[in-house]
Design a protein around this motif. Structure first.
Motif, PDB file in Angstrom:
ATOM      1  N   ARG A  75       0.834  -1.198   0.000  1.00  0.00           N
ATOM      2  CA  ARG A  75       0.000   0.000   0.000  1.00  0.00           C
ATOM      3  C   ARG A  75       0.871   1.251   0.000  1.00  0.00           C
ATOM      4  O   ARG A  75       1.914   1.297   0.654  1.00  0.00           O
ATOM      5  N   PHE A  76       0.456   2.275  -0.748  1.00  0.00           N
ATOM      6  CA  PHE A  76       1.142   3.553  -0.715  1.00  0.00           C
ATOM      7  C   PHE A  76       0.349   4.533   0.134  1.00  0.00           C
ATOM      8  O   PHE A  76      -0.854   4.730  -0.083  1.00  0.00           O
ATOM      9  N   ALA A  77       1.010   5.146   1.120  1.00  0.00           N
ATOM     10  CA  ALA A  77       0.395   6.153   1.987  1.00  0.00           C
ATOM     11  C   ALA A  77       1.126   7.477   1.767  1.00  0.00           C
ATOM     12  O   ALA A  77       2.327   7.583   2.044  1.00  0.00           O
ATOM     13  N   GLU A  78       0.414   8.474   1.262  1.00  0.00           N
ATOM     14  CA  GLU A  78       1.059   9.745   0.949  1.00  0.00           C
ATOM     15  C   GLU A  78       1.165  10.622   2.190  1.00  0.00           C
ATOM     16  O   GLU A  78       0.160  10.934   2.848  1.00  0.00           O
ATOM     17  N   LEU A  79       2.386  11.034   2.514  1.00  0.00           N
ATOM     18  CA  LEU A  79       2.627  11.935   3.637  1.00  0.00           C
ATOM     19  C   LEU A  79       2.390  13.377   3.215  1.00  0.00           C
ATOM     20  O   LEU A  79       2.654  13.750   2.064  1.00  0.00           O
ATOM     21  N   THR A  80       1.914  14.183   4.144  1.00  0.00           N
ATOM     22  CA  THR A  80       1.875  15.619   3.895  1.00  0.00           C
ATOM     23  C   THR A  80       3.307  16.157   3.963  1.00  0.00           C
ATOM     24  O   THR A  80       4.227  15.498   4.467  1.00  0.00           O
ATOM     25  N   ARG A  81       3.493  17.366   3.468  1.00  0.00           N
ATOM     26  CA  ARG A  81       4.821  17.980   3.553  1.00  0.00           C
ATOM     27  C   ARG A  81       5.251  18.092   5.015  1.00  0.00           C
ATOM     28  O   ARG A  81       6.418  17.828   5.345  1.00  0.00           O
ATOM     29  N   ALA A  82       4.338  18.481   5.884  1.00  0.00           N
ATOM     30  CA  ALA A  82       4.683  18.638   7.301  1.00  0.00           C
ATOM     31  C   ALA A  82       5.111  17.305   7.914  1.00  0.00           C
ATOM     32  O   ALA A  82       6.068  17.246   8.698  1.00  0.00           O
ATOM     33  N   GLN A  83       4.412  16.240   7.576  1.00  0.00           N
ATOM     34  CA  GLN A  83       4.787  14.925   8.095  1.00  0.00           C
ATOM     35  C   GLN A  83       6.161  14.504   7.580  1.00  0.00           C
ATOM     36  O   GLN A  83       6.979  13.981   8.340  1.00  0.00           O
ATOM     37  N   ALA A  84       6.403  14.730   6.302  1.00  0.00           N
ATOM     38  CA  ALA A  84       7.695  14.378   5.732  1.00  0.00           C
ATOM     39  C   ALA A  84       8.812  15.205   6.363  1.00  0.00           C
ATOM     40  O   ALA A  84       9.894  14.697   6.674  1.00  0.00           O
TER      41      ALA A  84
END
Length: 275
Positions: free
Chosen positions: A209-218
């Motif tokens: 599964r791909f889970a996209e991080l927000t910029r803040a999370q990254a």
């Protein structure tokens, strides 16, 4: 004889192997190298480029050098000029520098390339973009929960196989005709984190599964291991990469006479890291 610095890394290790298979005499250099890190019978030498004098014994009889400066070298304020002074006194006539694609785009400083160009030896610059092997940062989450979490899931960049970088380096170290050349090294096509995730799943034979991080999370995650200015500039490039970073280079094909290896090829060879 050819000296390979950074000989235990993603590029150095396959480069040593490629040179040995081509029949070259090689000295493998790294800070913590041992006989277990090199093919049987290959000379190895422990040295840190921050202490250039320690490199001298490895250069005895050498005529070419693969030069890789680590992040630790840069963080420690390493002086490449001092390294090149040792080099000039040794008789080495050819240097292949592992630089970065960012030098060409102006996103990274050119100080290392400038120093090598001013050294008086024949030089070749290798400027790879992102490595296929950067995906190993996801290995633990793939193994434990069959997931990849990353920002900017559909930003596609033509990452390159470290083995291709090594083979281009071997060609530049061994054969004439590469002096003064600058090679931008990419894979055969841009690939996004979402596409990389699918390729990992295909290699494993089960969904990931791909889970996209927000910029803040990254940003929060990257700050654990990287300085804040580097984190911000990296995220800026990933969010809106300039055309130069998205462009596929013909250099691998031109030097090796074959297309570069795809990310899917790399995953097939390294699927064990994700199982």
């Amino acid at each position: 004889m050819i000296v390979v610095t950074g000989a235990t890394g993603n590029v150095g290790r396959p480069l040593v192997r490629a040179l040995v298979e081509a029949g070259e005499q090689v000295t493998a250099v790294s800070r913590r190298i041992s006989a277990h890190d090199v093919p049987v019978g290959i000379r190895h030498h422990r040295a840190d480029l921050t202490e250039p004098e320690r490199l001298k014994p490895a250069l005895d009889g050498a005529d070419a050098l693969f030069l890789l400066t680590s992040g630790d070298f840069m963080a420690a304020g390493g002086d490449l000029g001092a390294v090149l002074d040792v080099l000039r006194g040794s008789g080495v006539r050819r240097v292949v520098l592992l630089s970065s694609q960012g030098v060409g785009t102006g996103d990274h400083p050119s100080a290392l390339e400038d120093a090598v160009k001013a050294s008086g030896v024949d030089w070749t610059m290798l400027r790879p973009g992102a490595f296929h092997s950067n995906a190993l940062q996801w290995a633990d989450m793939v193994r434990t929960r069959r997931e990849v979490a990353a920002p900017f899931g559909d930003t596609a960049l033509p990452s390159v196989d470290p083995a291709d970088i090594a083979e281009v380096a071997a060609a530049a170290l061994r054969a004439p005709g590469h002096a003064g050349e600058v090679y931008d090294l990419t894979g055969p096509a841009p690939v996004s984190p979402r596409q990389q995730t699918a390729a990992i799943g295909a290699a494993l034979g089960e969904p990931v599964r791909f889970a996209e991080l927000t910029r803040a999370q990254a940003r929060e995650h990257m700050l654990r291991t990287m300085p804040e200015p580097v984190v911000e500039s990296t995220l800026d490039l990933l969010s809106t990469p300039p055309a130069a970073l998205r462009r596929v280079s013909p250099a691998v094909d031109q030097v090796l006479g074959r297309p570069p290896r795809s990310f899917a090829d790399w995953v097939e060879r390294n699927a064990g890291a994700f199982k």
